[in-house]
Scaffold this active site. Structure first.
Site, PDB file in Angstrom:
ATOM      1  N   CYS A 206       0.838  -1.197   0.000  1.00 41.16           N
ATOM      2  CA  CYS A 206       0.000   0.000   0.000  1.00 41.16           C
ATOM      3  C   CYS A 206       0.875   1.249   0.000  1.00 41.16           C
ATOM      4  O   CYS A 206       2.025   1.209   0.437  1.00 41.16           O
ATOM      5  CB  CYS A 206      -0.907   0.001   1.234  1.00 41.16           C
ATOM      6  N   PRO A 207       0.351   2.378  -0.464  1.00 44.63           N
ATOM      7  CA  PRO A 207       1.124   3.620  -0.425  1.00 44.63           C
ATOM      8  C   PRO A 207       1.204   4.166   0.995  1.00 44.63           C
ATOM      9  O   PRO A 207       0.424   3.775   1.874  1.00 44.63           O
ATOM     10  CB  PRO A 207       0.313   4.555  -1.326  1.00 44.63           C
ATOM     11  N   SER A 234       6.456  -2.045   1.021  1.00 46.03           N
ATOM     12  CA  SER A 234       5.776  -0.834   0.561  1.00 46.03           C
ATOM     13  C   SER A 234       6.567   0.410   0.936  1.00 46.03           C
ATOM     14  O   SER A 234       7.409   0.863   0.169  1.00 46.03           O
ATOM     15  CB  SER A 234       4.353  -0.777   1.098  1.00 46.03           C
ATOM     16  N   ARG A 235       6.333   0.944   2.119  1.00 47.70           N
ATOM     17  CA  ARG A 235       7.071   2.090   2.637  1.00 47.70           C
ATOM     18  C   ARG A 235       7.335   1.868   4.120  1.00 47.70           C
ATOM     19  O   ARG A 235       6.493   1.331   4.834  1.00 47.70           O
ATOM     20  CB  ARG A 235       6.289   3.399   2.442  1.00 47.70           C
ATOM     21  N   ASP A 259      11.839  -4.753   3.491  1.00 49.71           N
ATOM     22  CA  ASP A 259      12.710  -4.175   2.468  1.00 49.71           C
ATOM     23  C   ASP A 259      12.801  -2.667   2.620  1.00 49.71           C
ATOM     24  O   ASP A 259      13.597  -2.028   1.930  1.00 49.71           O
ATOM     25  CB  ASP A 259      12.184  -4.512   1.073  1.00 49.71           C
ATOM     26  N   GLU A 264      15.863   5.867   5.784  1.00 44.34           N
ATOM     27  CA  GLU A 264      16.734   5.211   4.818  1.00 44.34           C
ATOM     28  C   GLU A 264      17.787   6.185   4.295  1.00 44.34           C
ATOM     29  O   GLU A 264      17.424   7.325   3.965  1.00 44.34           O
ATOM     30  CB  GLU A 264      15.904   4.664   3.643  1.00 44.34           C
ATOM     31  N   HIS A 283      16.169  -2.004   0.667  1.00 44.70           N
ATOM     32  CA  HIS A 283      15.283  -1.387  -0.325  1.00 44.70           C
ATOM     33  C   HIS A 283      15.660  -1.840  -1.740  1.00 44.70           C
ATOM     34  O   HIS A 283      15.869  -1.032  -2.653  1.00 44.70           O
ATOM     35  CB  HIS A 283      15.331   0.139  -0.225  1.00 44.70           C
TER      36      HIS A 283
END
Length: 316
Positions: A206-207, A234-235, A259, A264, A283
């Site tokens: 999902c965003p 996702s994020r 991930d 980051e 990532h």
């Protein structure tokens, strides 16, 4: 047209993805990376600004009046002040659906790692465990079939749909939780808490929005099975990292594969860093070679469409 790419190192390693296709549109200047204090200088008098993660704020837009178009090497666009760009008549175009195959593939790399335990058995073999074992087959660490397990998918865009398709091929039961009810969905659709309760594996696609920020928290984790596995490609911001670390340390859930992280590159202070049941990749899910080639193609297609008077993938 003058074109600047502000952070080429985010899409290319050792120049494996050529920026030559951009020269079709004009004079191209490549910046490997752009620090916050370098943004105005690096943009200069460019007409077209291309970036992945560089923040283009109101202040930057005002300081660089030549900007006519902003192109993103990404699906997300939270690094751009899209509202102010629209006020200035600057289209912002993103690159959607370029990473569907790669992210779905890595999602199942995580799932298979967990259920088949390839890394652990390889380590055991290298340490001589099989050589010393009296039986032909050495399997003290349990492995499991995916068939019949419940895979809950949060977010049902192109990636979520591909993950569901692959999970079905493995014979998994698919449960979907998504903001907008999908049409003609062949799978069970439910709320996120029910999806979490049912999941043997729950994966997030999902965003990051105000609604999804911190959605993976103690409340959601407490609904899950102790044997459940959580995956997030996702994020990082959808996870409350302290809550997830507590859940992993206290056997609220079995394992997590991540991930993405809230900060980051990864902060040395993340509470998830040294947990044996938390596997973190840097990532990389989106970064397959073919995926990055496709990304360059989409960015070029977006510029071409804009120059022809028909902007596509416009987010503002």
């Amino acid at each position: 047209m003058k074109i600047v790419l502000l952070d080429s190192d985010t899409i290319s390693v050792n120049n494996d993805i050529s920026s030559a296709p951009l020269s079709e549109f004009g004079e191209v200047r490549i910046c490997p990376l752009t620090a916050p204090e370098e943004r105005i200088e690096n943009i200069g008098d460019a007409d077209i600004v291309l970036c992945n993660k560089v923040v283009i704020s109101k202040e930057i837009l005002d300081a660089c009046p030549n900007i006519k178009y902003i192109g993103l090497f990404a699906t997300g666009f939270n690094n751009i002040d899209i509202k102010y760009a629209a006020e200035k008549g600057i289209p912002v175009c993103n690159a959607g659906q370029y990473s569907t195959n790669a992210v779905a593939q890595q999602t199942f790399a995580y799932i298979l790692d967990c259920y088949s335990r390839i890394r652990e058995y390889d380590k055991a073999v290298r340490e001589g465990e099989w050589e010393r074992y009296p039986v032909f087959s050495y399997f003290p660490m349990p492995t499991y079939e995916l068939a019949g397990k419940t895979l809950s998918i949060v977010g049902y865009g192109s990636i979520g749909q591909k993950v569901a398709e692959i999970g079905s091929a493995f014979g998994m039961n698919i449960v979907v939780s998504t903001r907008t009810a999908p049409k003609n969905c062949p799978y069970e659709v439910t709320d996120i808490f029910t999806a979490a309760e049912k999941a043997d594996i729950i994966t997030f696609h999902c965003p990051l929005t105000e609604q999804t920020k911190g959605m993976i928290n103690s409340g959601l984790l407490s609904k899950m099975k102790k044997s459940a596995v959580l995956i997030n490609t996702s994020r990082g911001g959808v996870v409350c990292e302290k809550d997830l670390a507590y859940a992993l340390e206290n056997n609220v859930i079995s394992a997590a594969y991540l991930d993405v992280l809230e900060k980051e590159p990864m902060s040395p202070d993340t509470p998830l860093k040294n947990l044996s049941n938390c596997i973190i990749t840097p990532h990389t899910a989106w970064a397959a070679y073919e995926t990055r080639q496709r990304l360059m193609g989409i960015v070029c297609d977006n510029i071409r469409a804009w120059l022809n008077g028909c902007p596509q993938n416009k987010v503002n």
